[in-house]
Motif scaffolding. Sequence first.
Motif, PDB file in Angstrom:
ATOM      1  N   ARG A 177       0.831  -1.207   0.000  1.00  0.00           N
ATOM      2  CA  ARG A 177       0.000   0.000   0.000  1.00  0.00           C
ATOM      3  C   ARG A 177       0.868   1.260   0.000  1.00  0.00           C
ATOM      4  NH1 ARG A 177      -5.366   0.047   0.740  1.00  0.00           N
ATOM      5  NH2 ARG A 177      -6.404  -1.957   1.110  1.00  0.00           N
ATOM      6  N   VAL A 178       1.967   1.219   0.742  1.00  0.00           N
ATOM      7  CA  VAL A 178       2.891   2.358   0.746  1.00  0.00           C
ATOM      8  C   VAL A 178       3.473   2.549  -0.653  1.00  0.00           C
ATOM      9  CG1 VAL A 178       5.084   3.222   1.641  1.00  0.00           C
ATOM     10  CG2 VAL A 178       3.431   2.170   3.201  1.00  0.00           C
ATOM     11  N   ALA A 179       3.916   1.447  -1.259  1.00  0.00           N
ATOM     12  CA  ALA A 179       4.504   1.521  -2.595  1.00  0.00           C
ATOM     13  C   ALA A 179       3.497   2.045  -3.609  1.00  0.00           C
ATOM     14  CB  ALA A 179       4.998   0.140  -3.015  1.00  0.00           C
ATOM     15  N   ARG A 180       2.274   1.532  -3.529  1.00  0.00           N
ATOM     16  CA  ARG A 180       1.246   1.958  -4.489  1.00  0.00           C
ATOM     17  C   ARG A 180       0.897   3.437  -4.287  1.00  0.00           C
ATOM     18  NH1 ARG A 180      -2.000  -0.982  -7.792  1.00  0.00           N
ATOM     19  NH2 ARG A 180      -1.330  -2.946  -6.814  1.00  0.00           N
ATOM     20  N   ALA A 181       0.856   3.886  -3.030  1.00  0.00           N
ATOM     21  CA  ALA A 181       0.546   5.297  -2.769  1.00  0.00           C
ATOM     22  C   ALA A 181       1.645   6.213  -3.315  1.00  0.00           C
ATOM     23  CB  ALA A 181       0.366   5.522  -1.261  1.00  0.00           C
ATOM     24  N   ILE A 182       2.913   5.801  -3.182  1.00  0.00           N
ATOM     25  CA  ILE A 182       4.016   6.588  -3.750  1.00  0.00           C
ATOM     26  C   ILE A 182       3.841   6.687  -5.259  1.00  0.00           C
ATOM     27  CG2 ILE A 182       6.500   6.591  -4.190  1.00  0.00           C
ATOM     28  CD1 ILE A 182       6.851   5.332  -1.403  1.00  0.00           C
ATOM     29  N   HIS A 183       3.515   5.553  -5.885  1.00  0.00           N
ATOM     30  CA  HIS A 183       3.307   5.547  -7.339  1.00  0.00           C
ATOM     31  C   HIS A 183       2.147   6.453  -7.745  1.00  0.00           C
ATOM     32  CE1 HIS A 183       2.635   4.031 -11.412  1.00  0.00           C
ATOM     33  NE2 HIS A 183       1.383   3.784 -11.072  1.00  0.00           N
ATOM     34  N   GLU A 184       1.011   6.319  -7.037  1.00  0.00           N
ATOM     35  CA  GLU A 184      -0.202   7.045  -7.436  1.00  0.00           C
ATOM     36  C   GLU A 184      -0.111   8.543  -7.181  1.00  0.00           C
ATOM     37  OE1 GLU A 184      -3.287   4.978  -5.377  1.00  0.00           O
ATOM     38  OE2 GLU A 184      -3.335   3.308  -6.828  1.00  0.00           O
ATOM     39  N   HIS A 185       0.827   8.967  -6.341  1.00  0.00           N
ATOM     40  CA  HIS A 185       0.996  10.399  -6.077  1.00  0.00           C
ATOM     41  C   HIS A 185       2.247  10.954  -6.765  1.00  0.00           C
ATOM     42  CE1 HIS A 185      -1.948   9.390  -2.982  1.00  0.00           C
ATOM     43  NE2 HIS A 185      -2.219  10.672  -2.906  1.00  0.00           N
ATOM     44  N   GLY A 186       2.816  10.184  -7.673  1.00  0.00           N
ATOM     45  CA  GLY A 186       4.024  10.625  -8.363  1.00  0.00           C
ATOM     46  C   GLY A 186       3.786  10.906  -9.825  1.00  0.00           C
ATOM     47  N   ARG A 187       4.854  11.191 -10.528  1.00  0.00           N
ATOM     48  CA  ARG A 187       4.781  11.591 -11.933  1.00  0.00           C
ATOM     49  C   ARG A 187       4.426  10.414 -12.852  1.00  0.00           C
ATOM     50  NH1 ARG A 187      11.006  13.297 -12.785  1.00  0.00           N
ATOM     51  NH2 ARG A 187      10.524  14.420 -10.863  1.00  0.00           N
ATOM     52  N   ARG A 188       4.483   9.172 -12.329  1.00  0.00           N
ATOM     53  CA  ARG A 188       4.202   7.992 -13.148  1.00  0.00           C
ATOM     54  C   ARG A 188       2.808   7.414 -12.885  1.00  0.00           C
ATOM     55  NH1 ARG A 188       8.979   5.687 -15.290  1.00  0.00           N
ATOM     56  NH2 ARG A 188      10.857   6.831 -14.642  1.00  0.00           N
ATOM     57  N   ALA A 189       1.964   8.159 -12.219  1.00  0.00           N
ATOM     58  CA  ALA A 189       0.666   7.638 -11.789  1.00  0.00           C
ATOM     59  C   ALA A 189      -0.203   7.138 -12.938  1.00  0.00           C
ATOM     60  CB  ALA A 189      -0.081   8.707 -10.996  1.00  0.00           C
ATOM     61  N   ALA A 190      -0.053   7.714 -14.126  1.00  0.00           N
ATOM     62  CA  ALA A 190      -0.884   7.320 -15.261  1.00  0.00           C
ATOM     63  C   ALA A 190      -0.392   6.034 -15.925  1.00  0.00           C
ATOM     64  CB  ALA A 190      -0.937   8.446 -16.288  1.00  0.00           C
ATOM     65  N   HIS A 191       0.722   5.493 -15.452  1.00  0.00           N
ATOM     66  CA  HIS A 191       1.329   4.319 -16.079  1.00  0.00           C
ATOM     67  C   HIS A 191       1.257   3.117 -15.127  1.00  0.00           C
ATOM     68  CE1 HIS A 191       2.683   6.831 -19.378  1.00  0.00           C
ATOM     69  NE2 HIS A 191       3.077   7.725 -18.474  1.00  0.00           N
ATOM     70  N   PRO A 192       1.650   1.921 -15.570  1.00  0.00           N
ATOM     71  CA  PRO A 192       1.415   0.697 -14.787  1.00  0.00           C
ATOM     72  C   PRO A 192       2.175   0.643 -13.460  1.00  0.00           C
ATOM     73  CG  PRO A 192       1.844   0.167 -17.090  1.00  0.00           C
ATOM     74  CD  PRO A 192       2.171   1.620 -16.922  1.00  0.00           C
ATOM     75  N   PHE A 193       1.555  -0.058 -12.507  1.00  0.00           N
ATOM     76  CA  PHE A 193       2.205  -0.434 -11.248  1.00  0.00           C
ATOM     77  C   PHE A 193       2.247  -1.958 -11.250  1.00  0.00           C
ATOM     78  CE2 PHE A 193       2.052  -1.798  -6.813  1.00  0.00           C
ATOM     79  CZ  PHE A 193       3.010  -1.001  -6.207  1.00  0.00           C
ATOM     80  N   ILE A 194       3.423  -2.540 -11.399  1.00  0.00           N
ATOM     81  CA  ILE A 194       3.570  -3.982 -11.555  1.00  0.00           C
ATOM     82  C   ILE A 194       4.265  -4.559 -10.325  1.00  0.00           C
ATOM     83  CG2 ILE A 194       4.529  -5.855 -12.956  1.00  0.00           C
ATOM     84  CD1 ILE A 194       2.342  -4.271 -14.368  1.00  0.00           C
TER      85      ILE A 194
END
Length: 460
Positions: A177-194
């Motif tokens: 959840r921490v990793a996903r939150a960093i991704h979703e609030h960063g510059r790459r949010a529109a791209h995949p989280f794998i």
Amino acid sequence: MSARILLADDDSSLRFVLSQALGKEGYNVRATGNVATLAKWVREGEGDLVLSDVYMGDECVFDALPGMRQARPSLPFIVMSAQSTVATALSAAGAGAYDYVPKPFDLDVLMAAVKRALSGAPDAKTRAQTTKAQKEERLPLIGRSAAMQDVYRVMARVAGTDLTVLIEGESGTGKERVARAIHEHGRRAAHPFITVSLAGAAPAQIDQDLFGSSGAFARAQSGTLFLEDLDELPSEAQTRLAGLLHADDPNARPNVRIIAAAQRSLAALSRQGAFRQDLFYRLNVVAIRVPPLRDRLDDVDDLARAFLLRAKREGLPEKSIDNAAIERLKAHSFPGNVRELENLLRRAAALSPASVITAREIGEELGQAAREEVQTGEVTDDFESAVSRRLAGEFAAASPGLPQAGLYDRLLAEVERPLILQALSATRGNQIRAAAVLGINRNTLRKKIQTLGLQTGRGD
């Protein structure tokens, strides 16, 4: 003001009997034999509780119940039926009924159900707690404790960068959840989280899973790659991963941000020679330590209420939790952390017949979970957690009272016996060496061996 009850049944004789009985209890009763009339009263805001038969003429109350529940979500419904089958009970629960009472029923049983339902009606404080929980439940991470504020501060600093992040924390703390939150609030949010788990991965598997034509790096292009369970990665696979990450041509390197996670400290494993230092330094650019739930007990209240709302959104019955139950949860060590708390509350939401989860029900759930773990062998290696589960079972079994006096001595005896046996086994029965390992003198050990009735091998 007396509670208002809407009574619906097409049997006029039963309506009369129930109206009289409810009236003697001080309730105001409005009765009908028609589903449409009942639905109209509910939409108009009448009643504090609905007591209804399933079938009235050709009408089925289950057809109208979802609409009435949507109009009045907090209004409790008790359903009665002469067709007392499992299917009827399941239909009642599925439609959102608070309780189901088969006909013919004991009047005392029905009255008890009515009182339970009315006692669970939300007051102003409960409504405020629900509103807060609704806001919390929508957040990627829940908790306002000082320990979590430290986590949020680091997350805020790194979210807008492409720095590699290493997240450490026990199982169930919410590292993904921490990793996903960093991704979703960063510059790459529109791209995949794998996400890729590396636990037990073989070197050849690393190549295929990460760097193959359809591997994780290719799928995470322009997004984030989350590498889980790094501390479980075998040494040969560590070498292969380090080489692949290091040898990657900077000009051809996939446009991917890496976030990694481990349950154990990679720094400590690296010092012990169990984890490659070069791989550790490559991944440990920014470190985040997610605290175990026992170190953020102030968050249990918010977490519990948010998890109950999440369970409702996923189709489980709507439930609230009282303050005594929250305090009972805070007394638990939670070896499974936030994941254990969420699963516990999902079980309570599914199985509790009442709308409010109490401390007694929490105690029963904790005791049952401890018994199941012992039976299946699915226990943690953490000694303190194992003892906590054992004690939770002891107190739950005694609910609503207290365990029999002498718990301290009984628990010490349970620990002392296997401890001495293990020491004697390791020293092949040499009591002098066993006493030295245990840190007690030989005479004390000999006395304990006699008291516990232990069989030993050699004596010196």
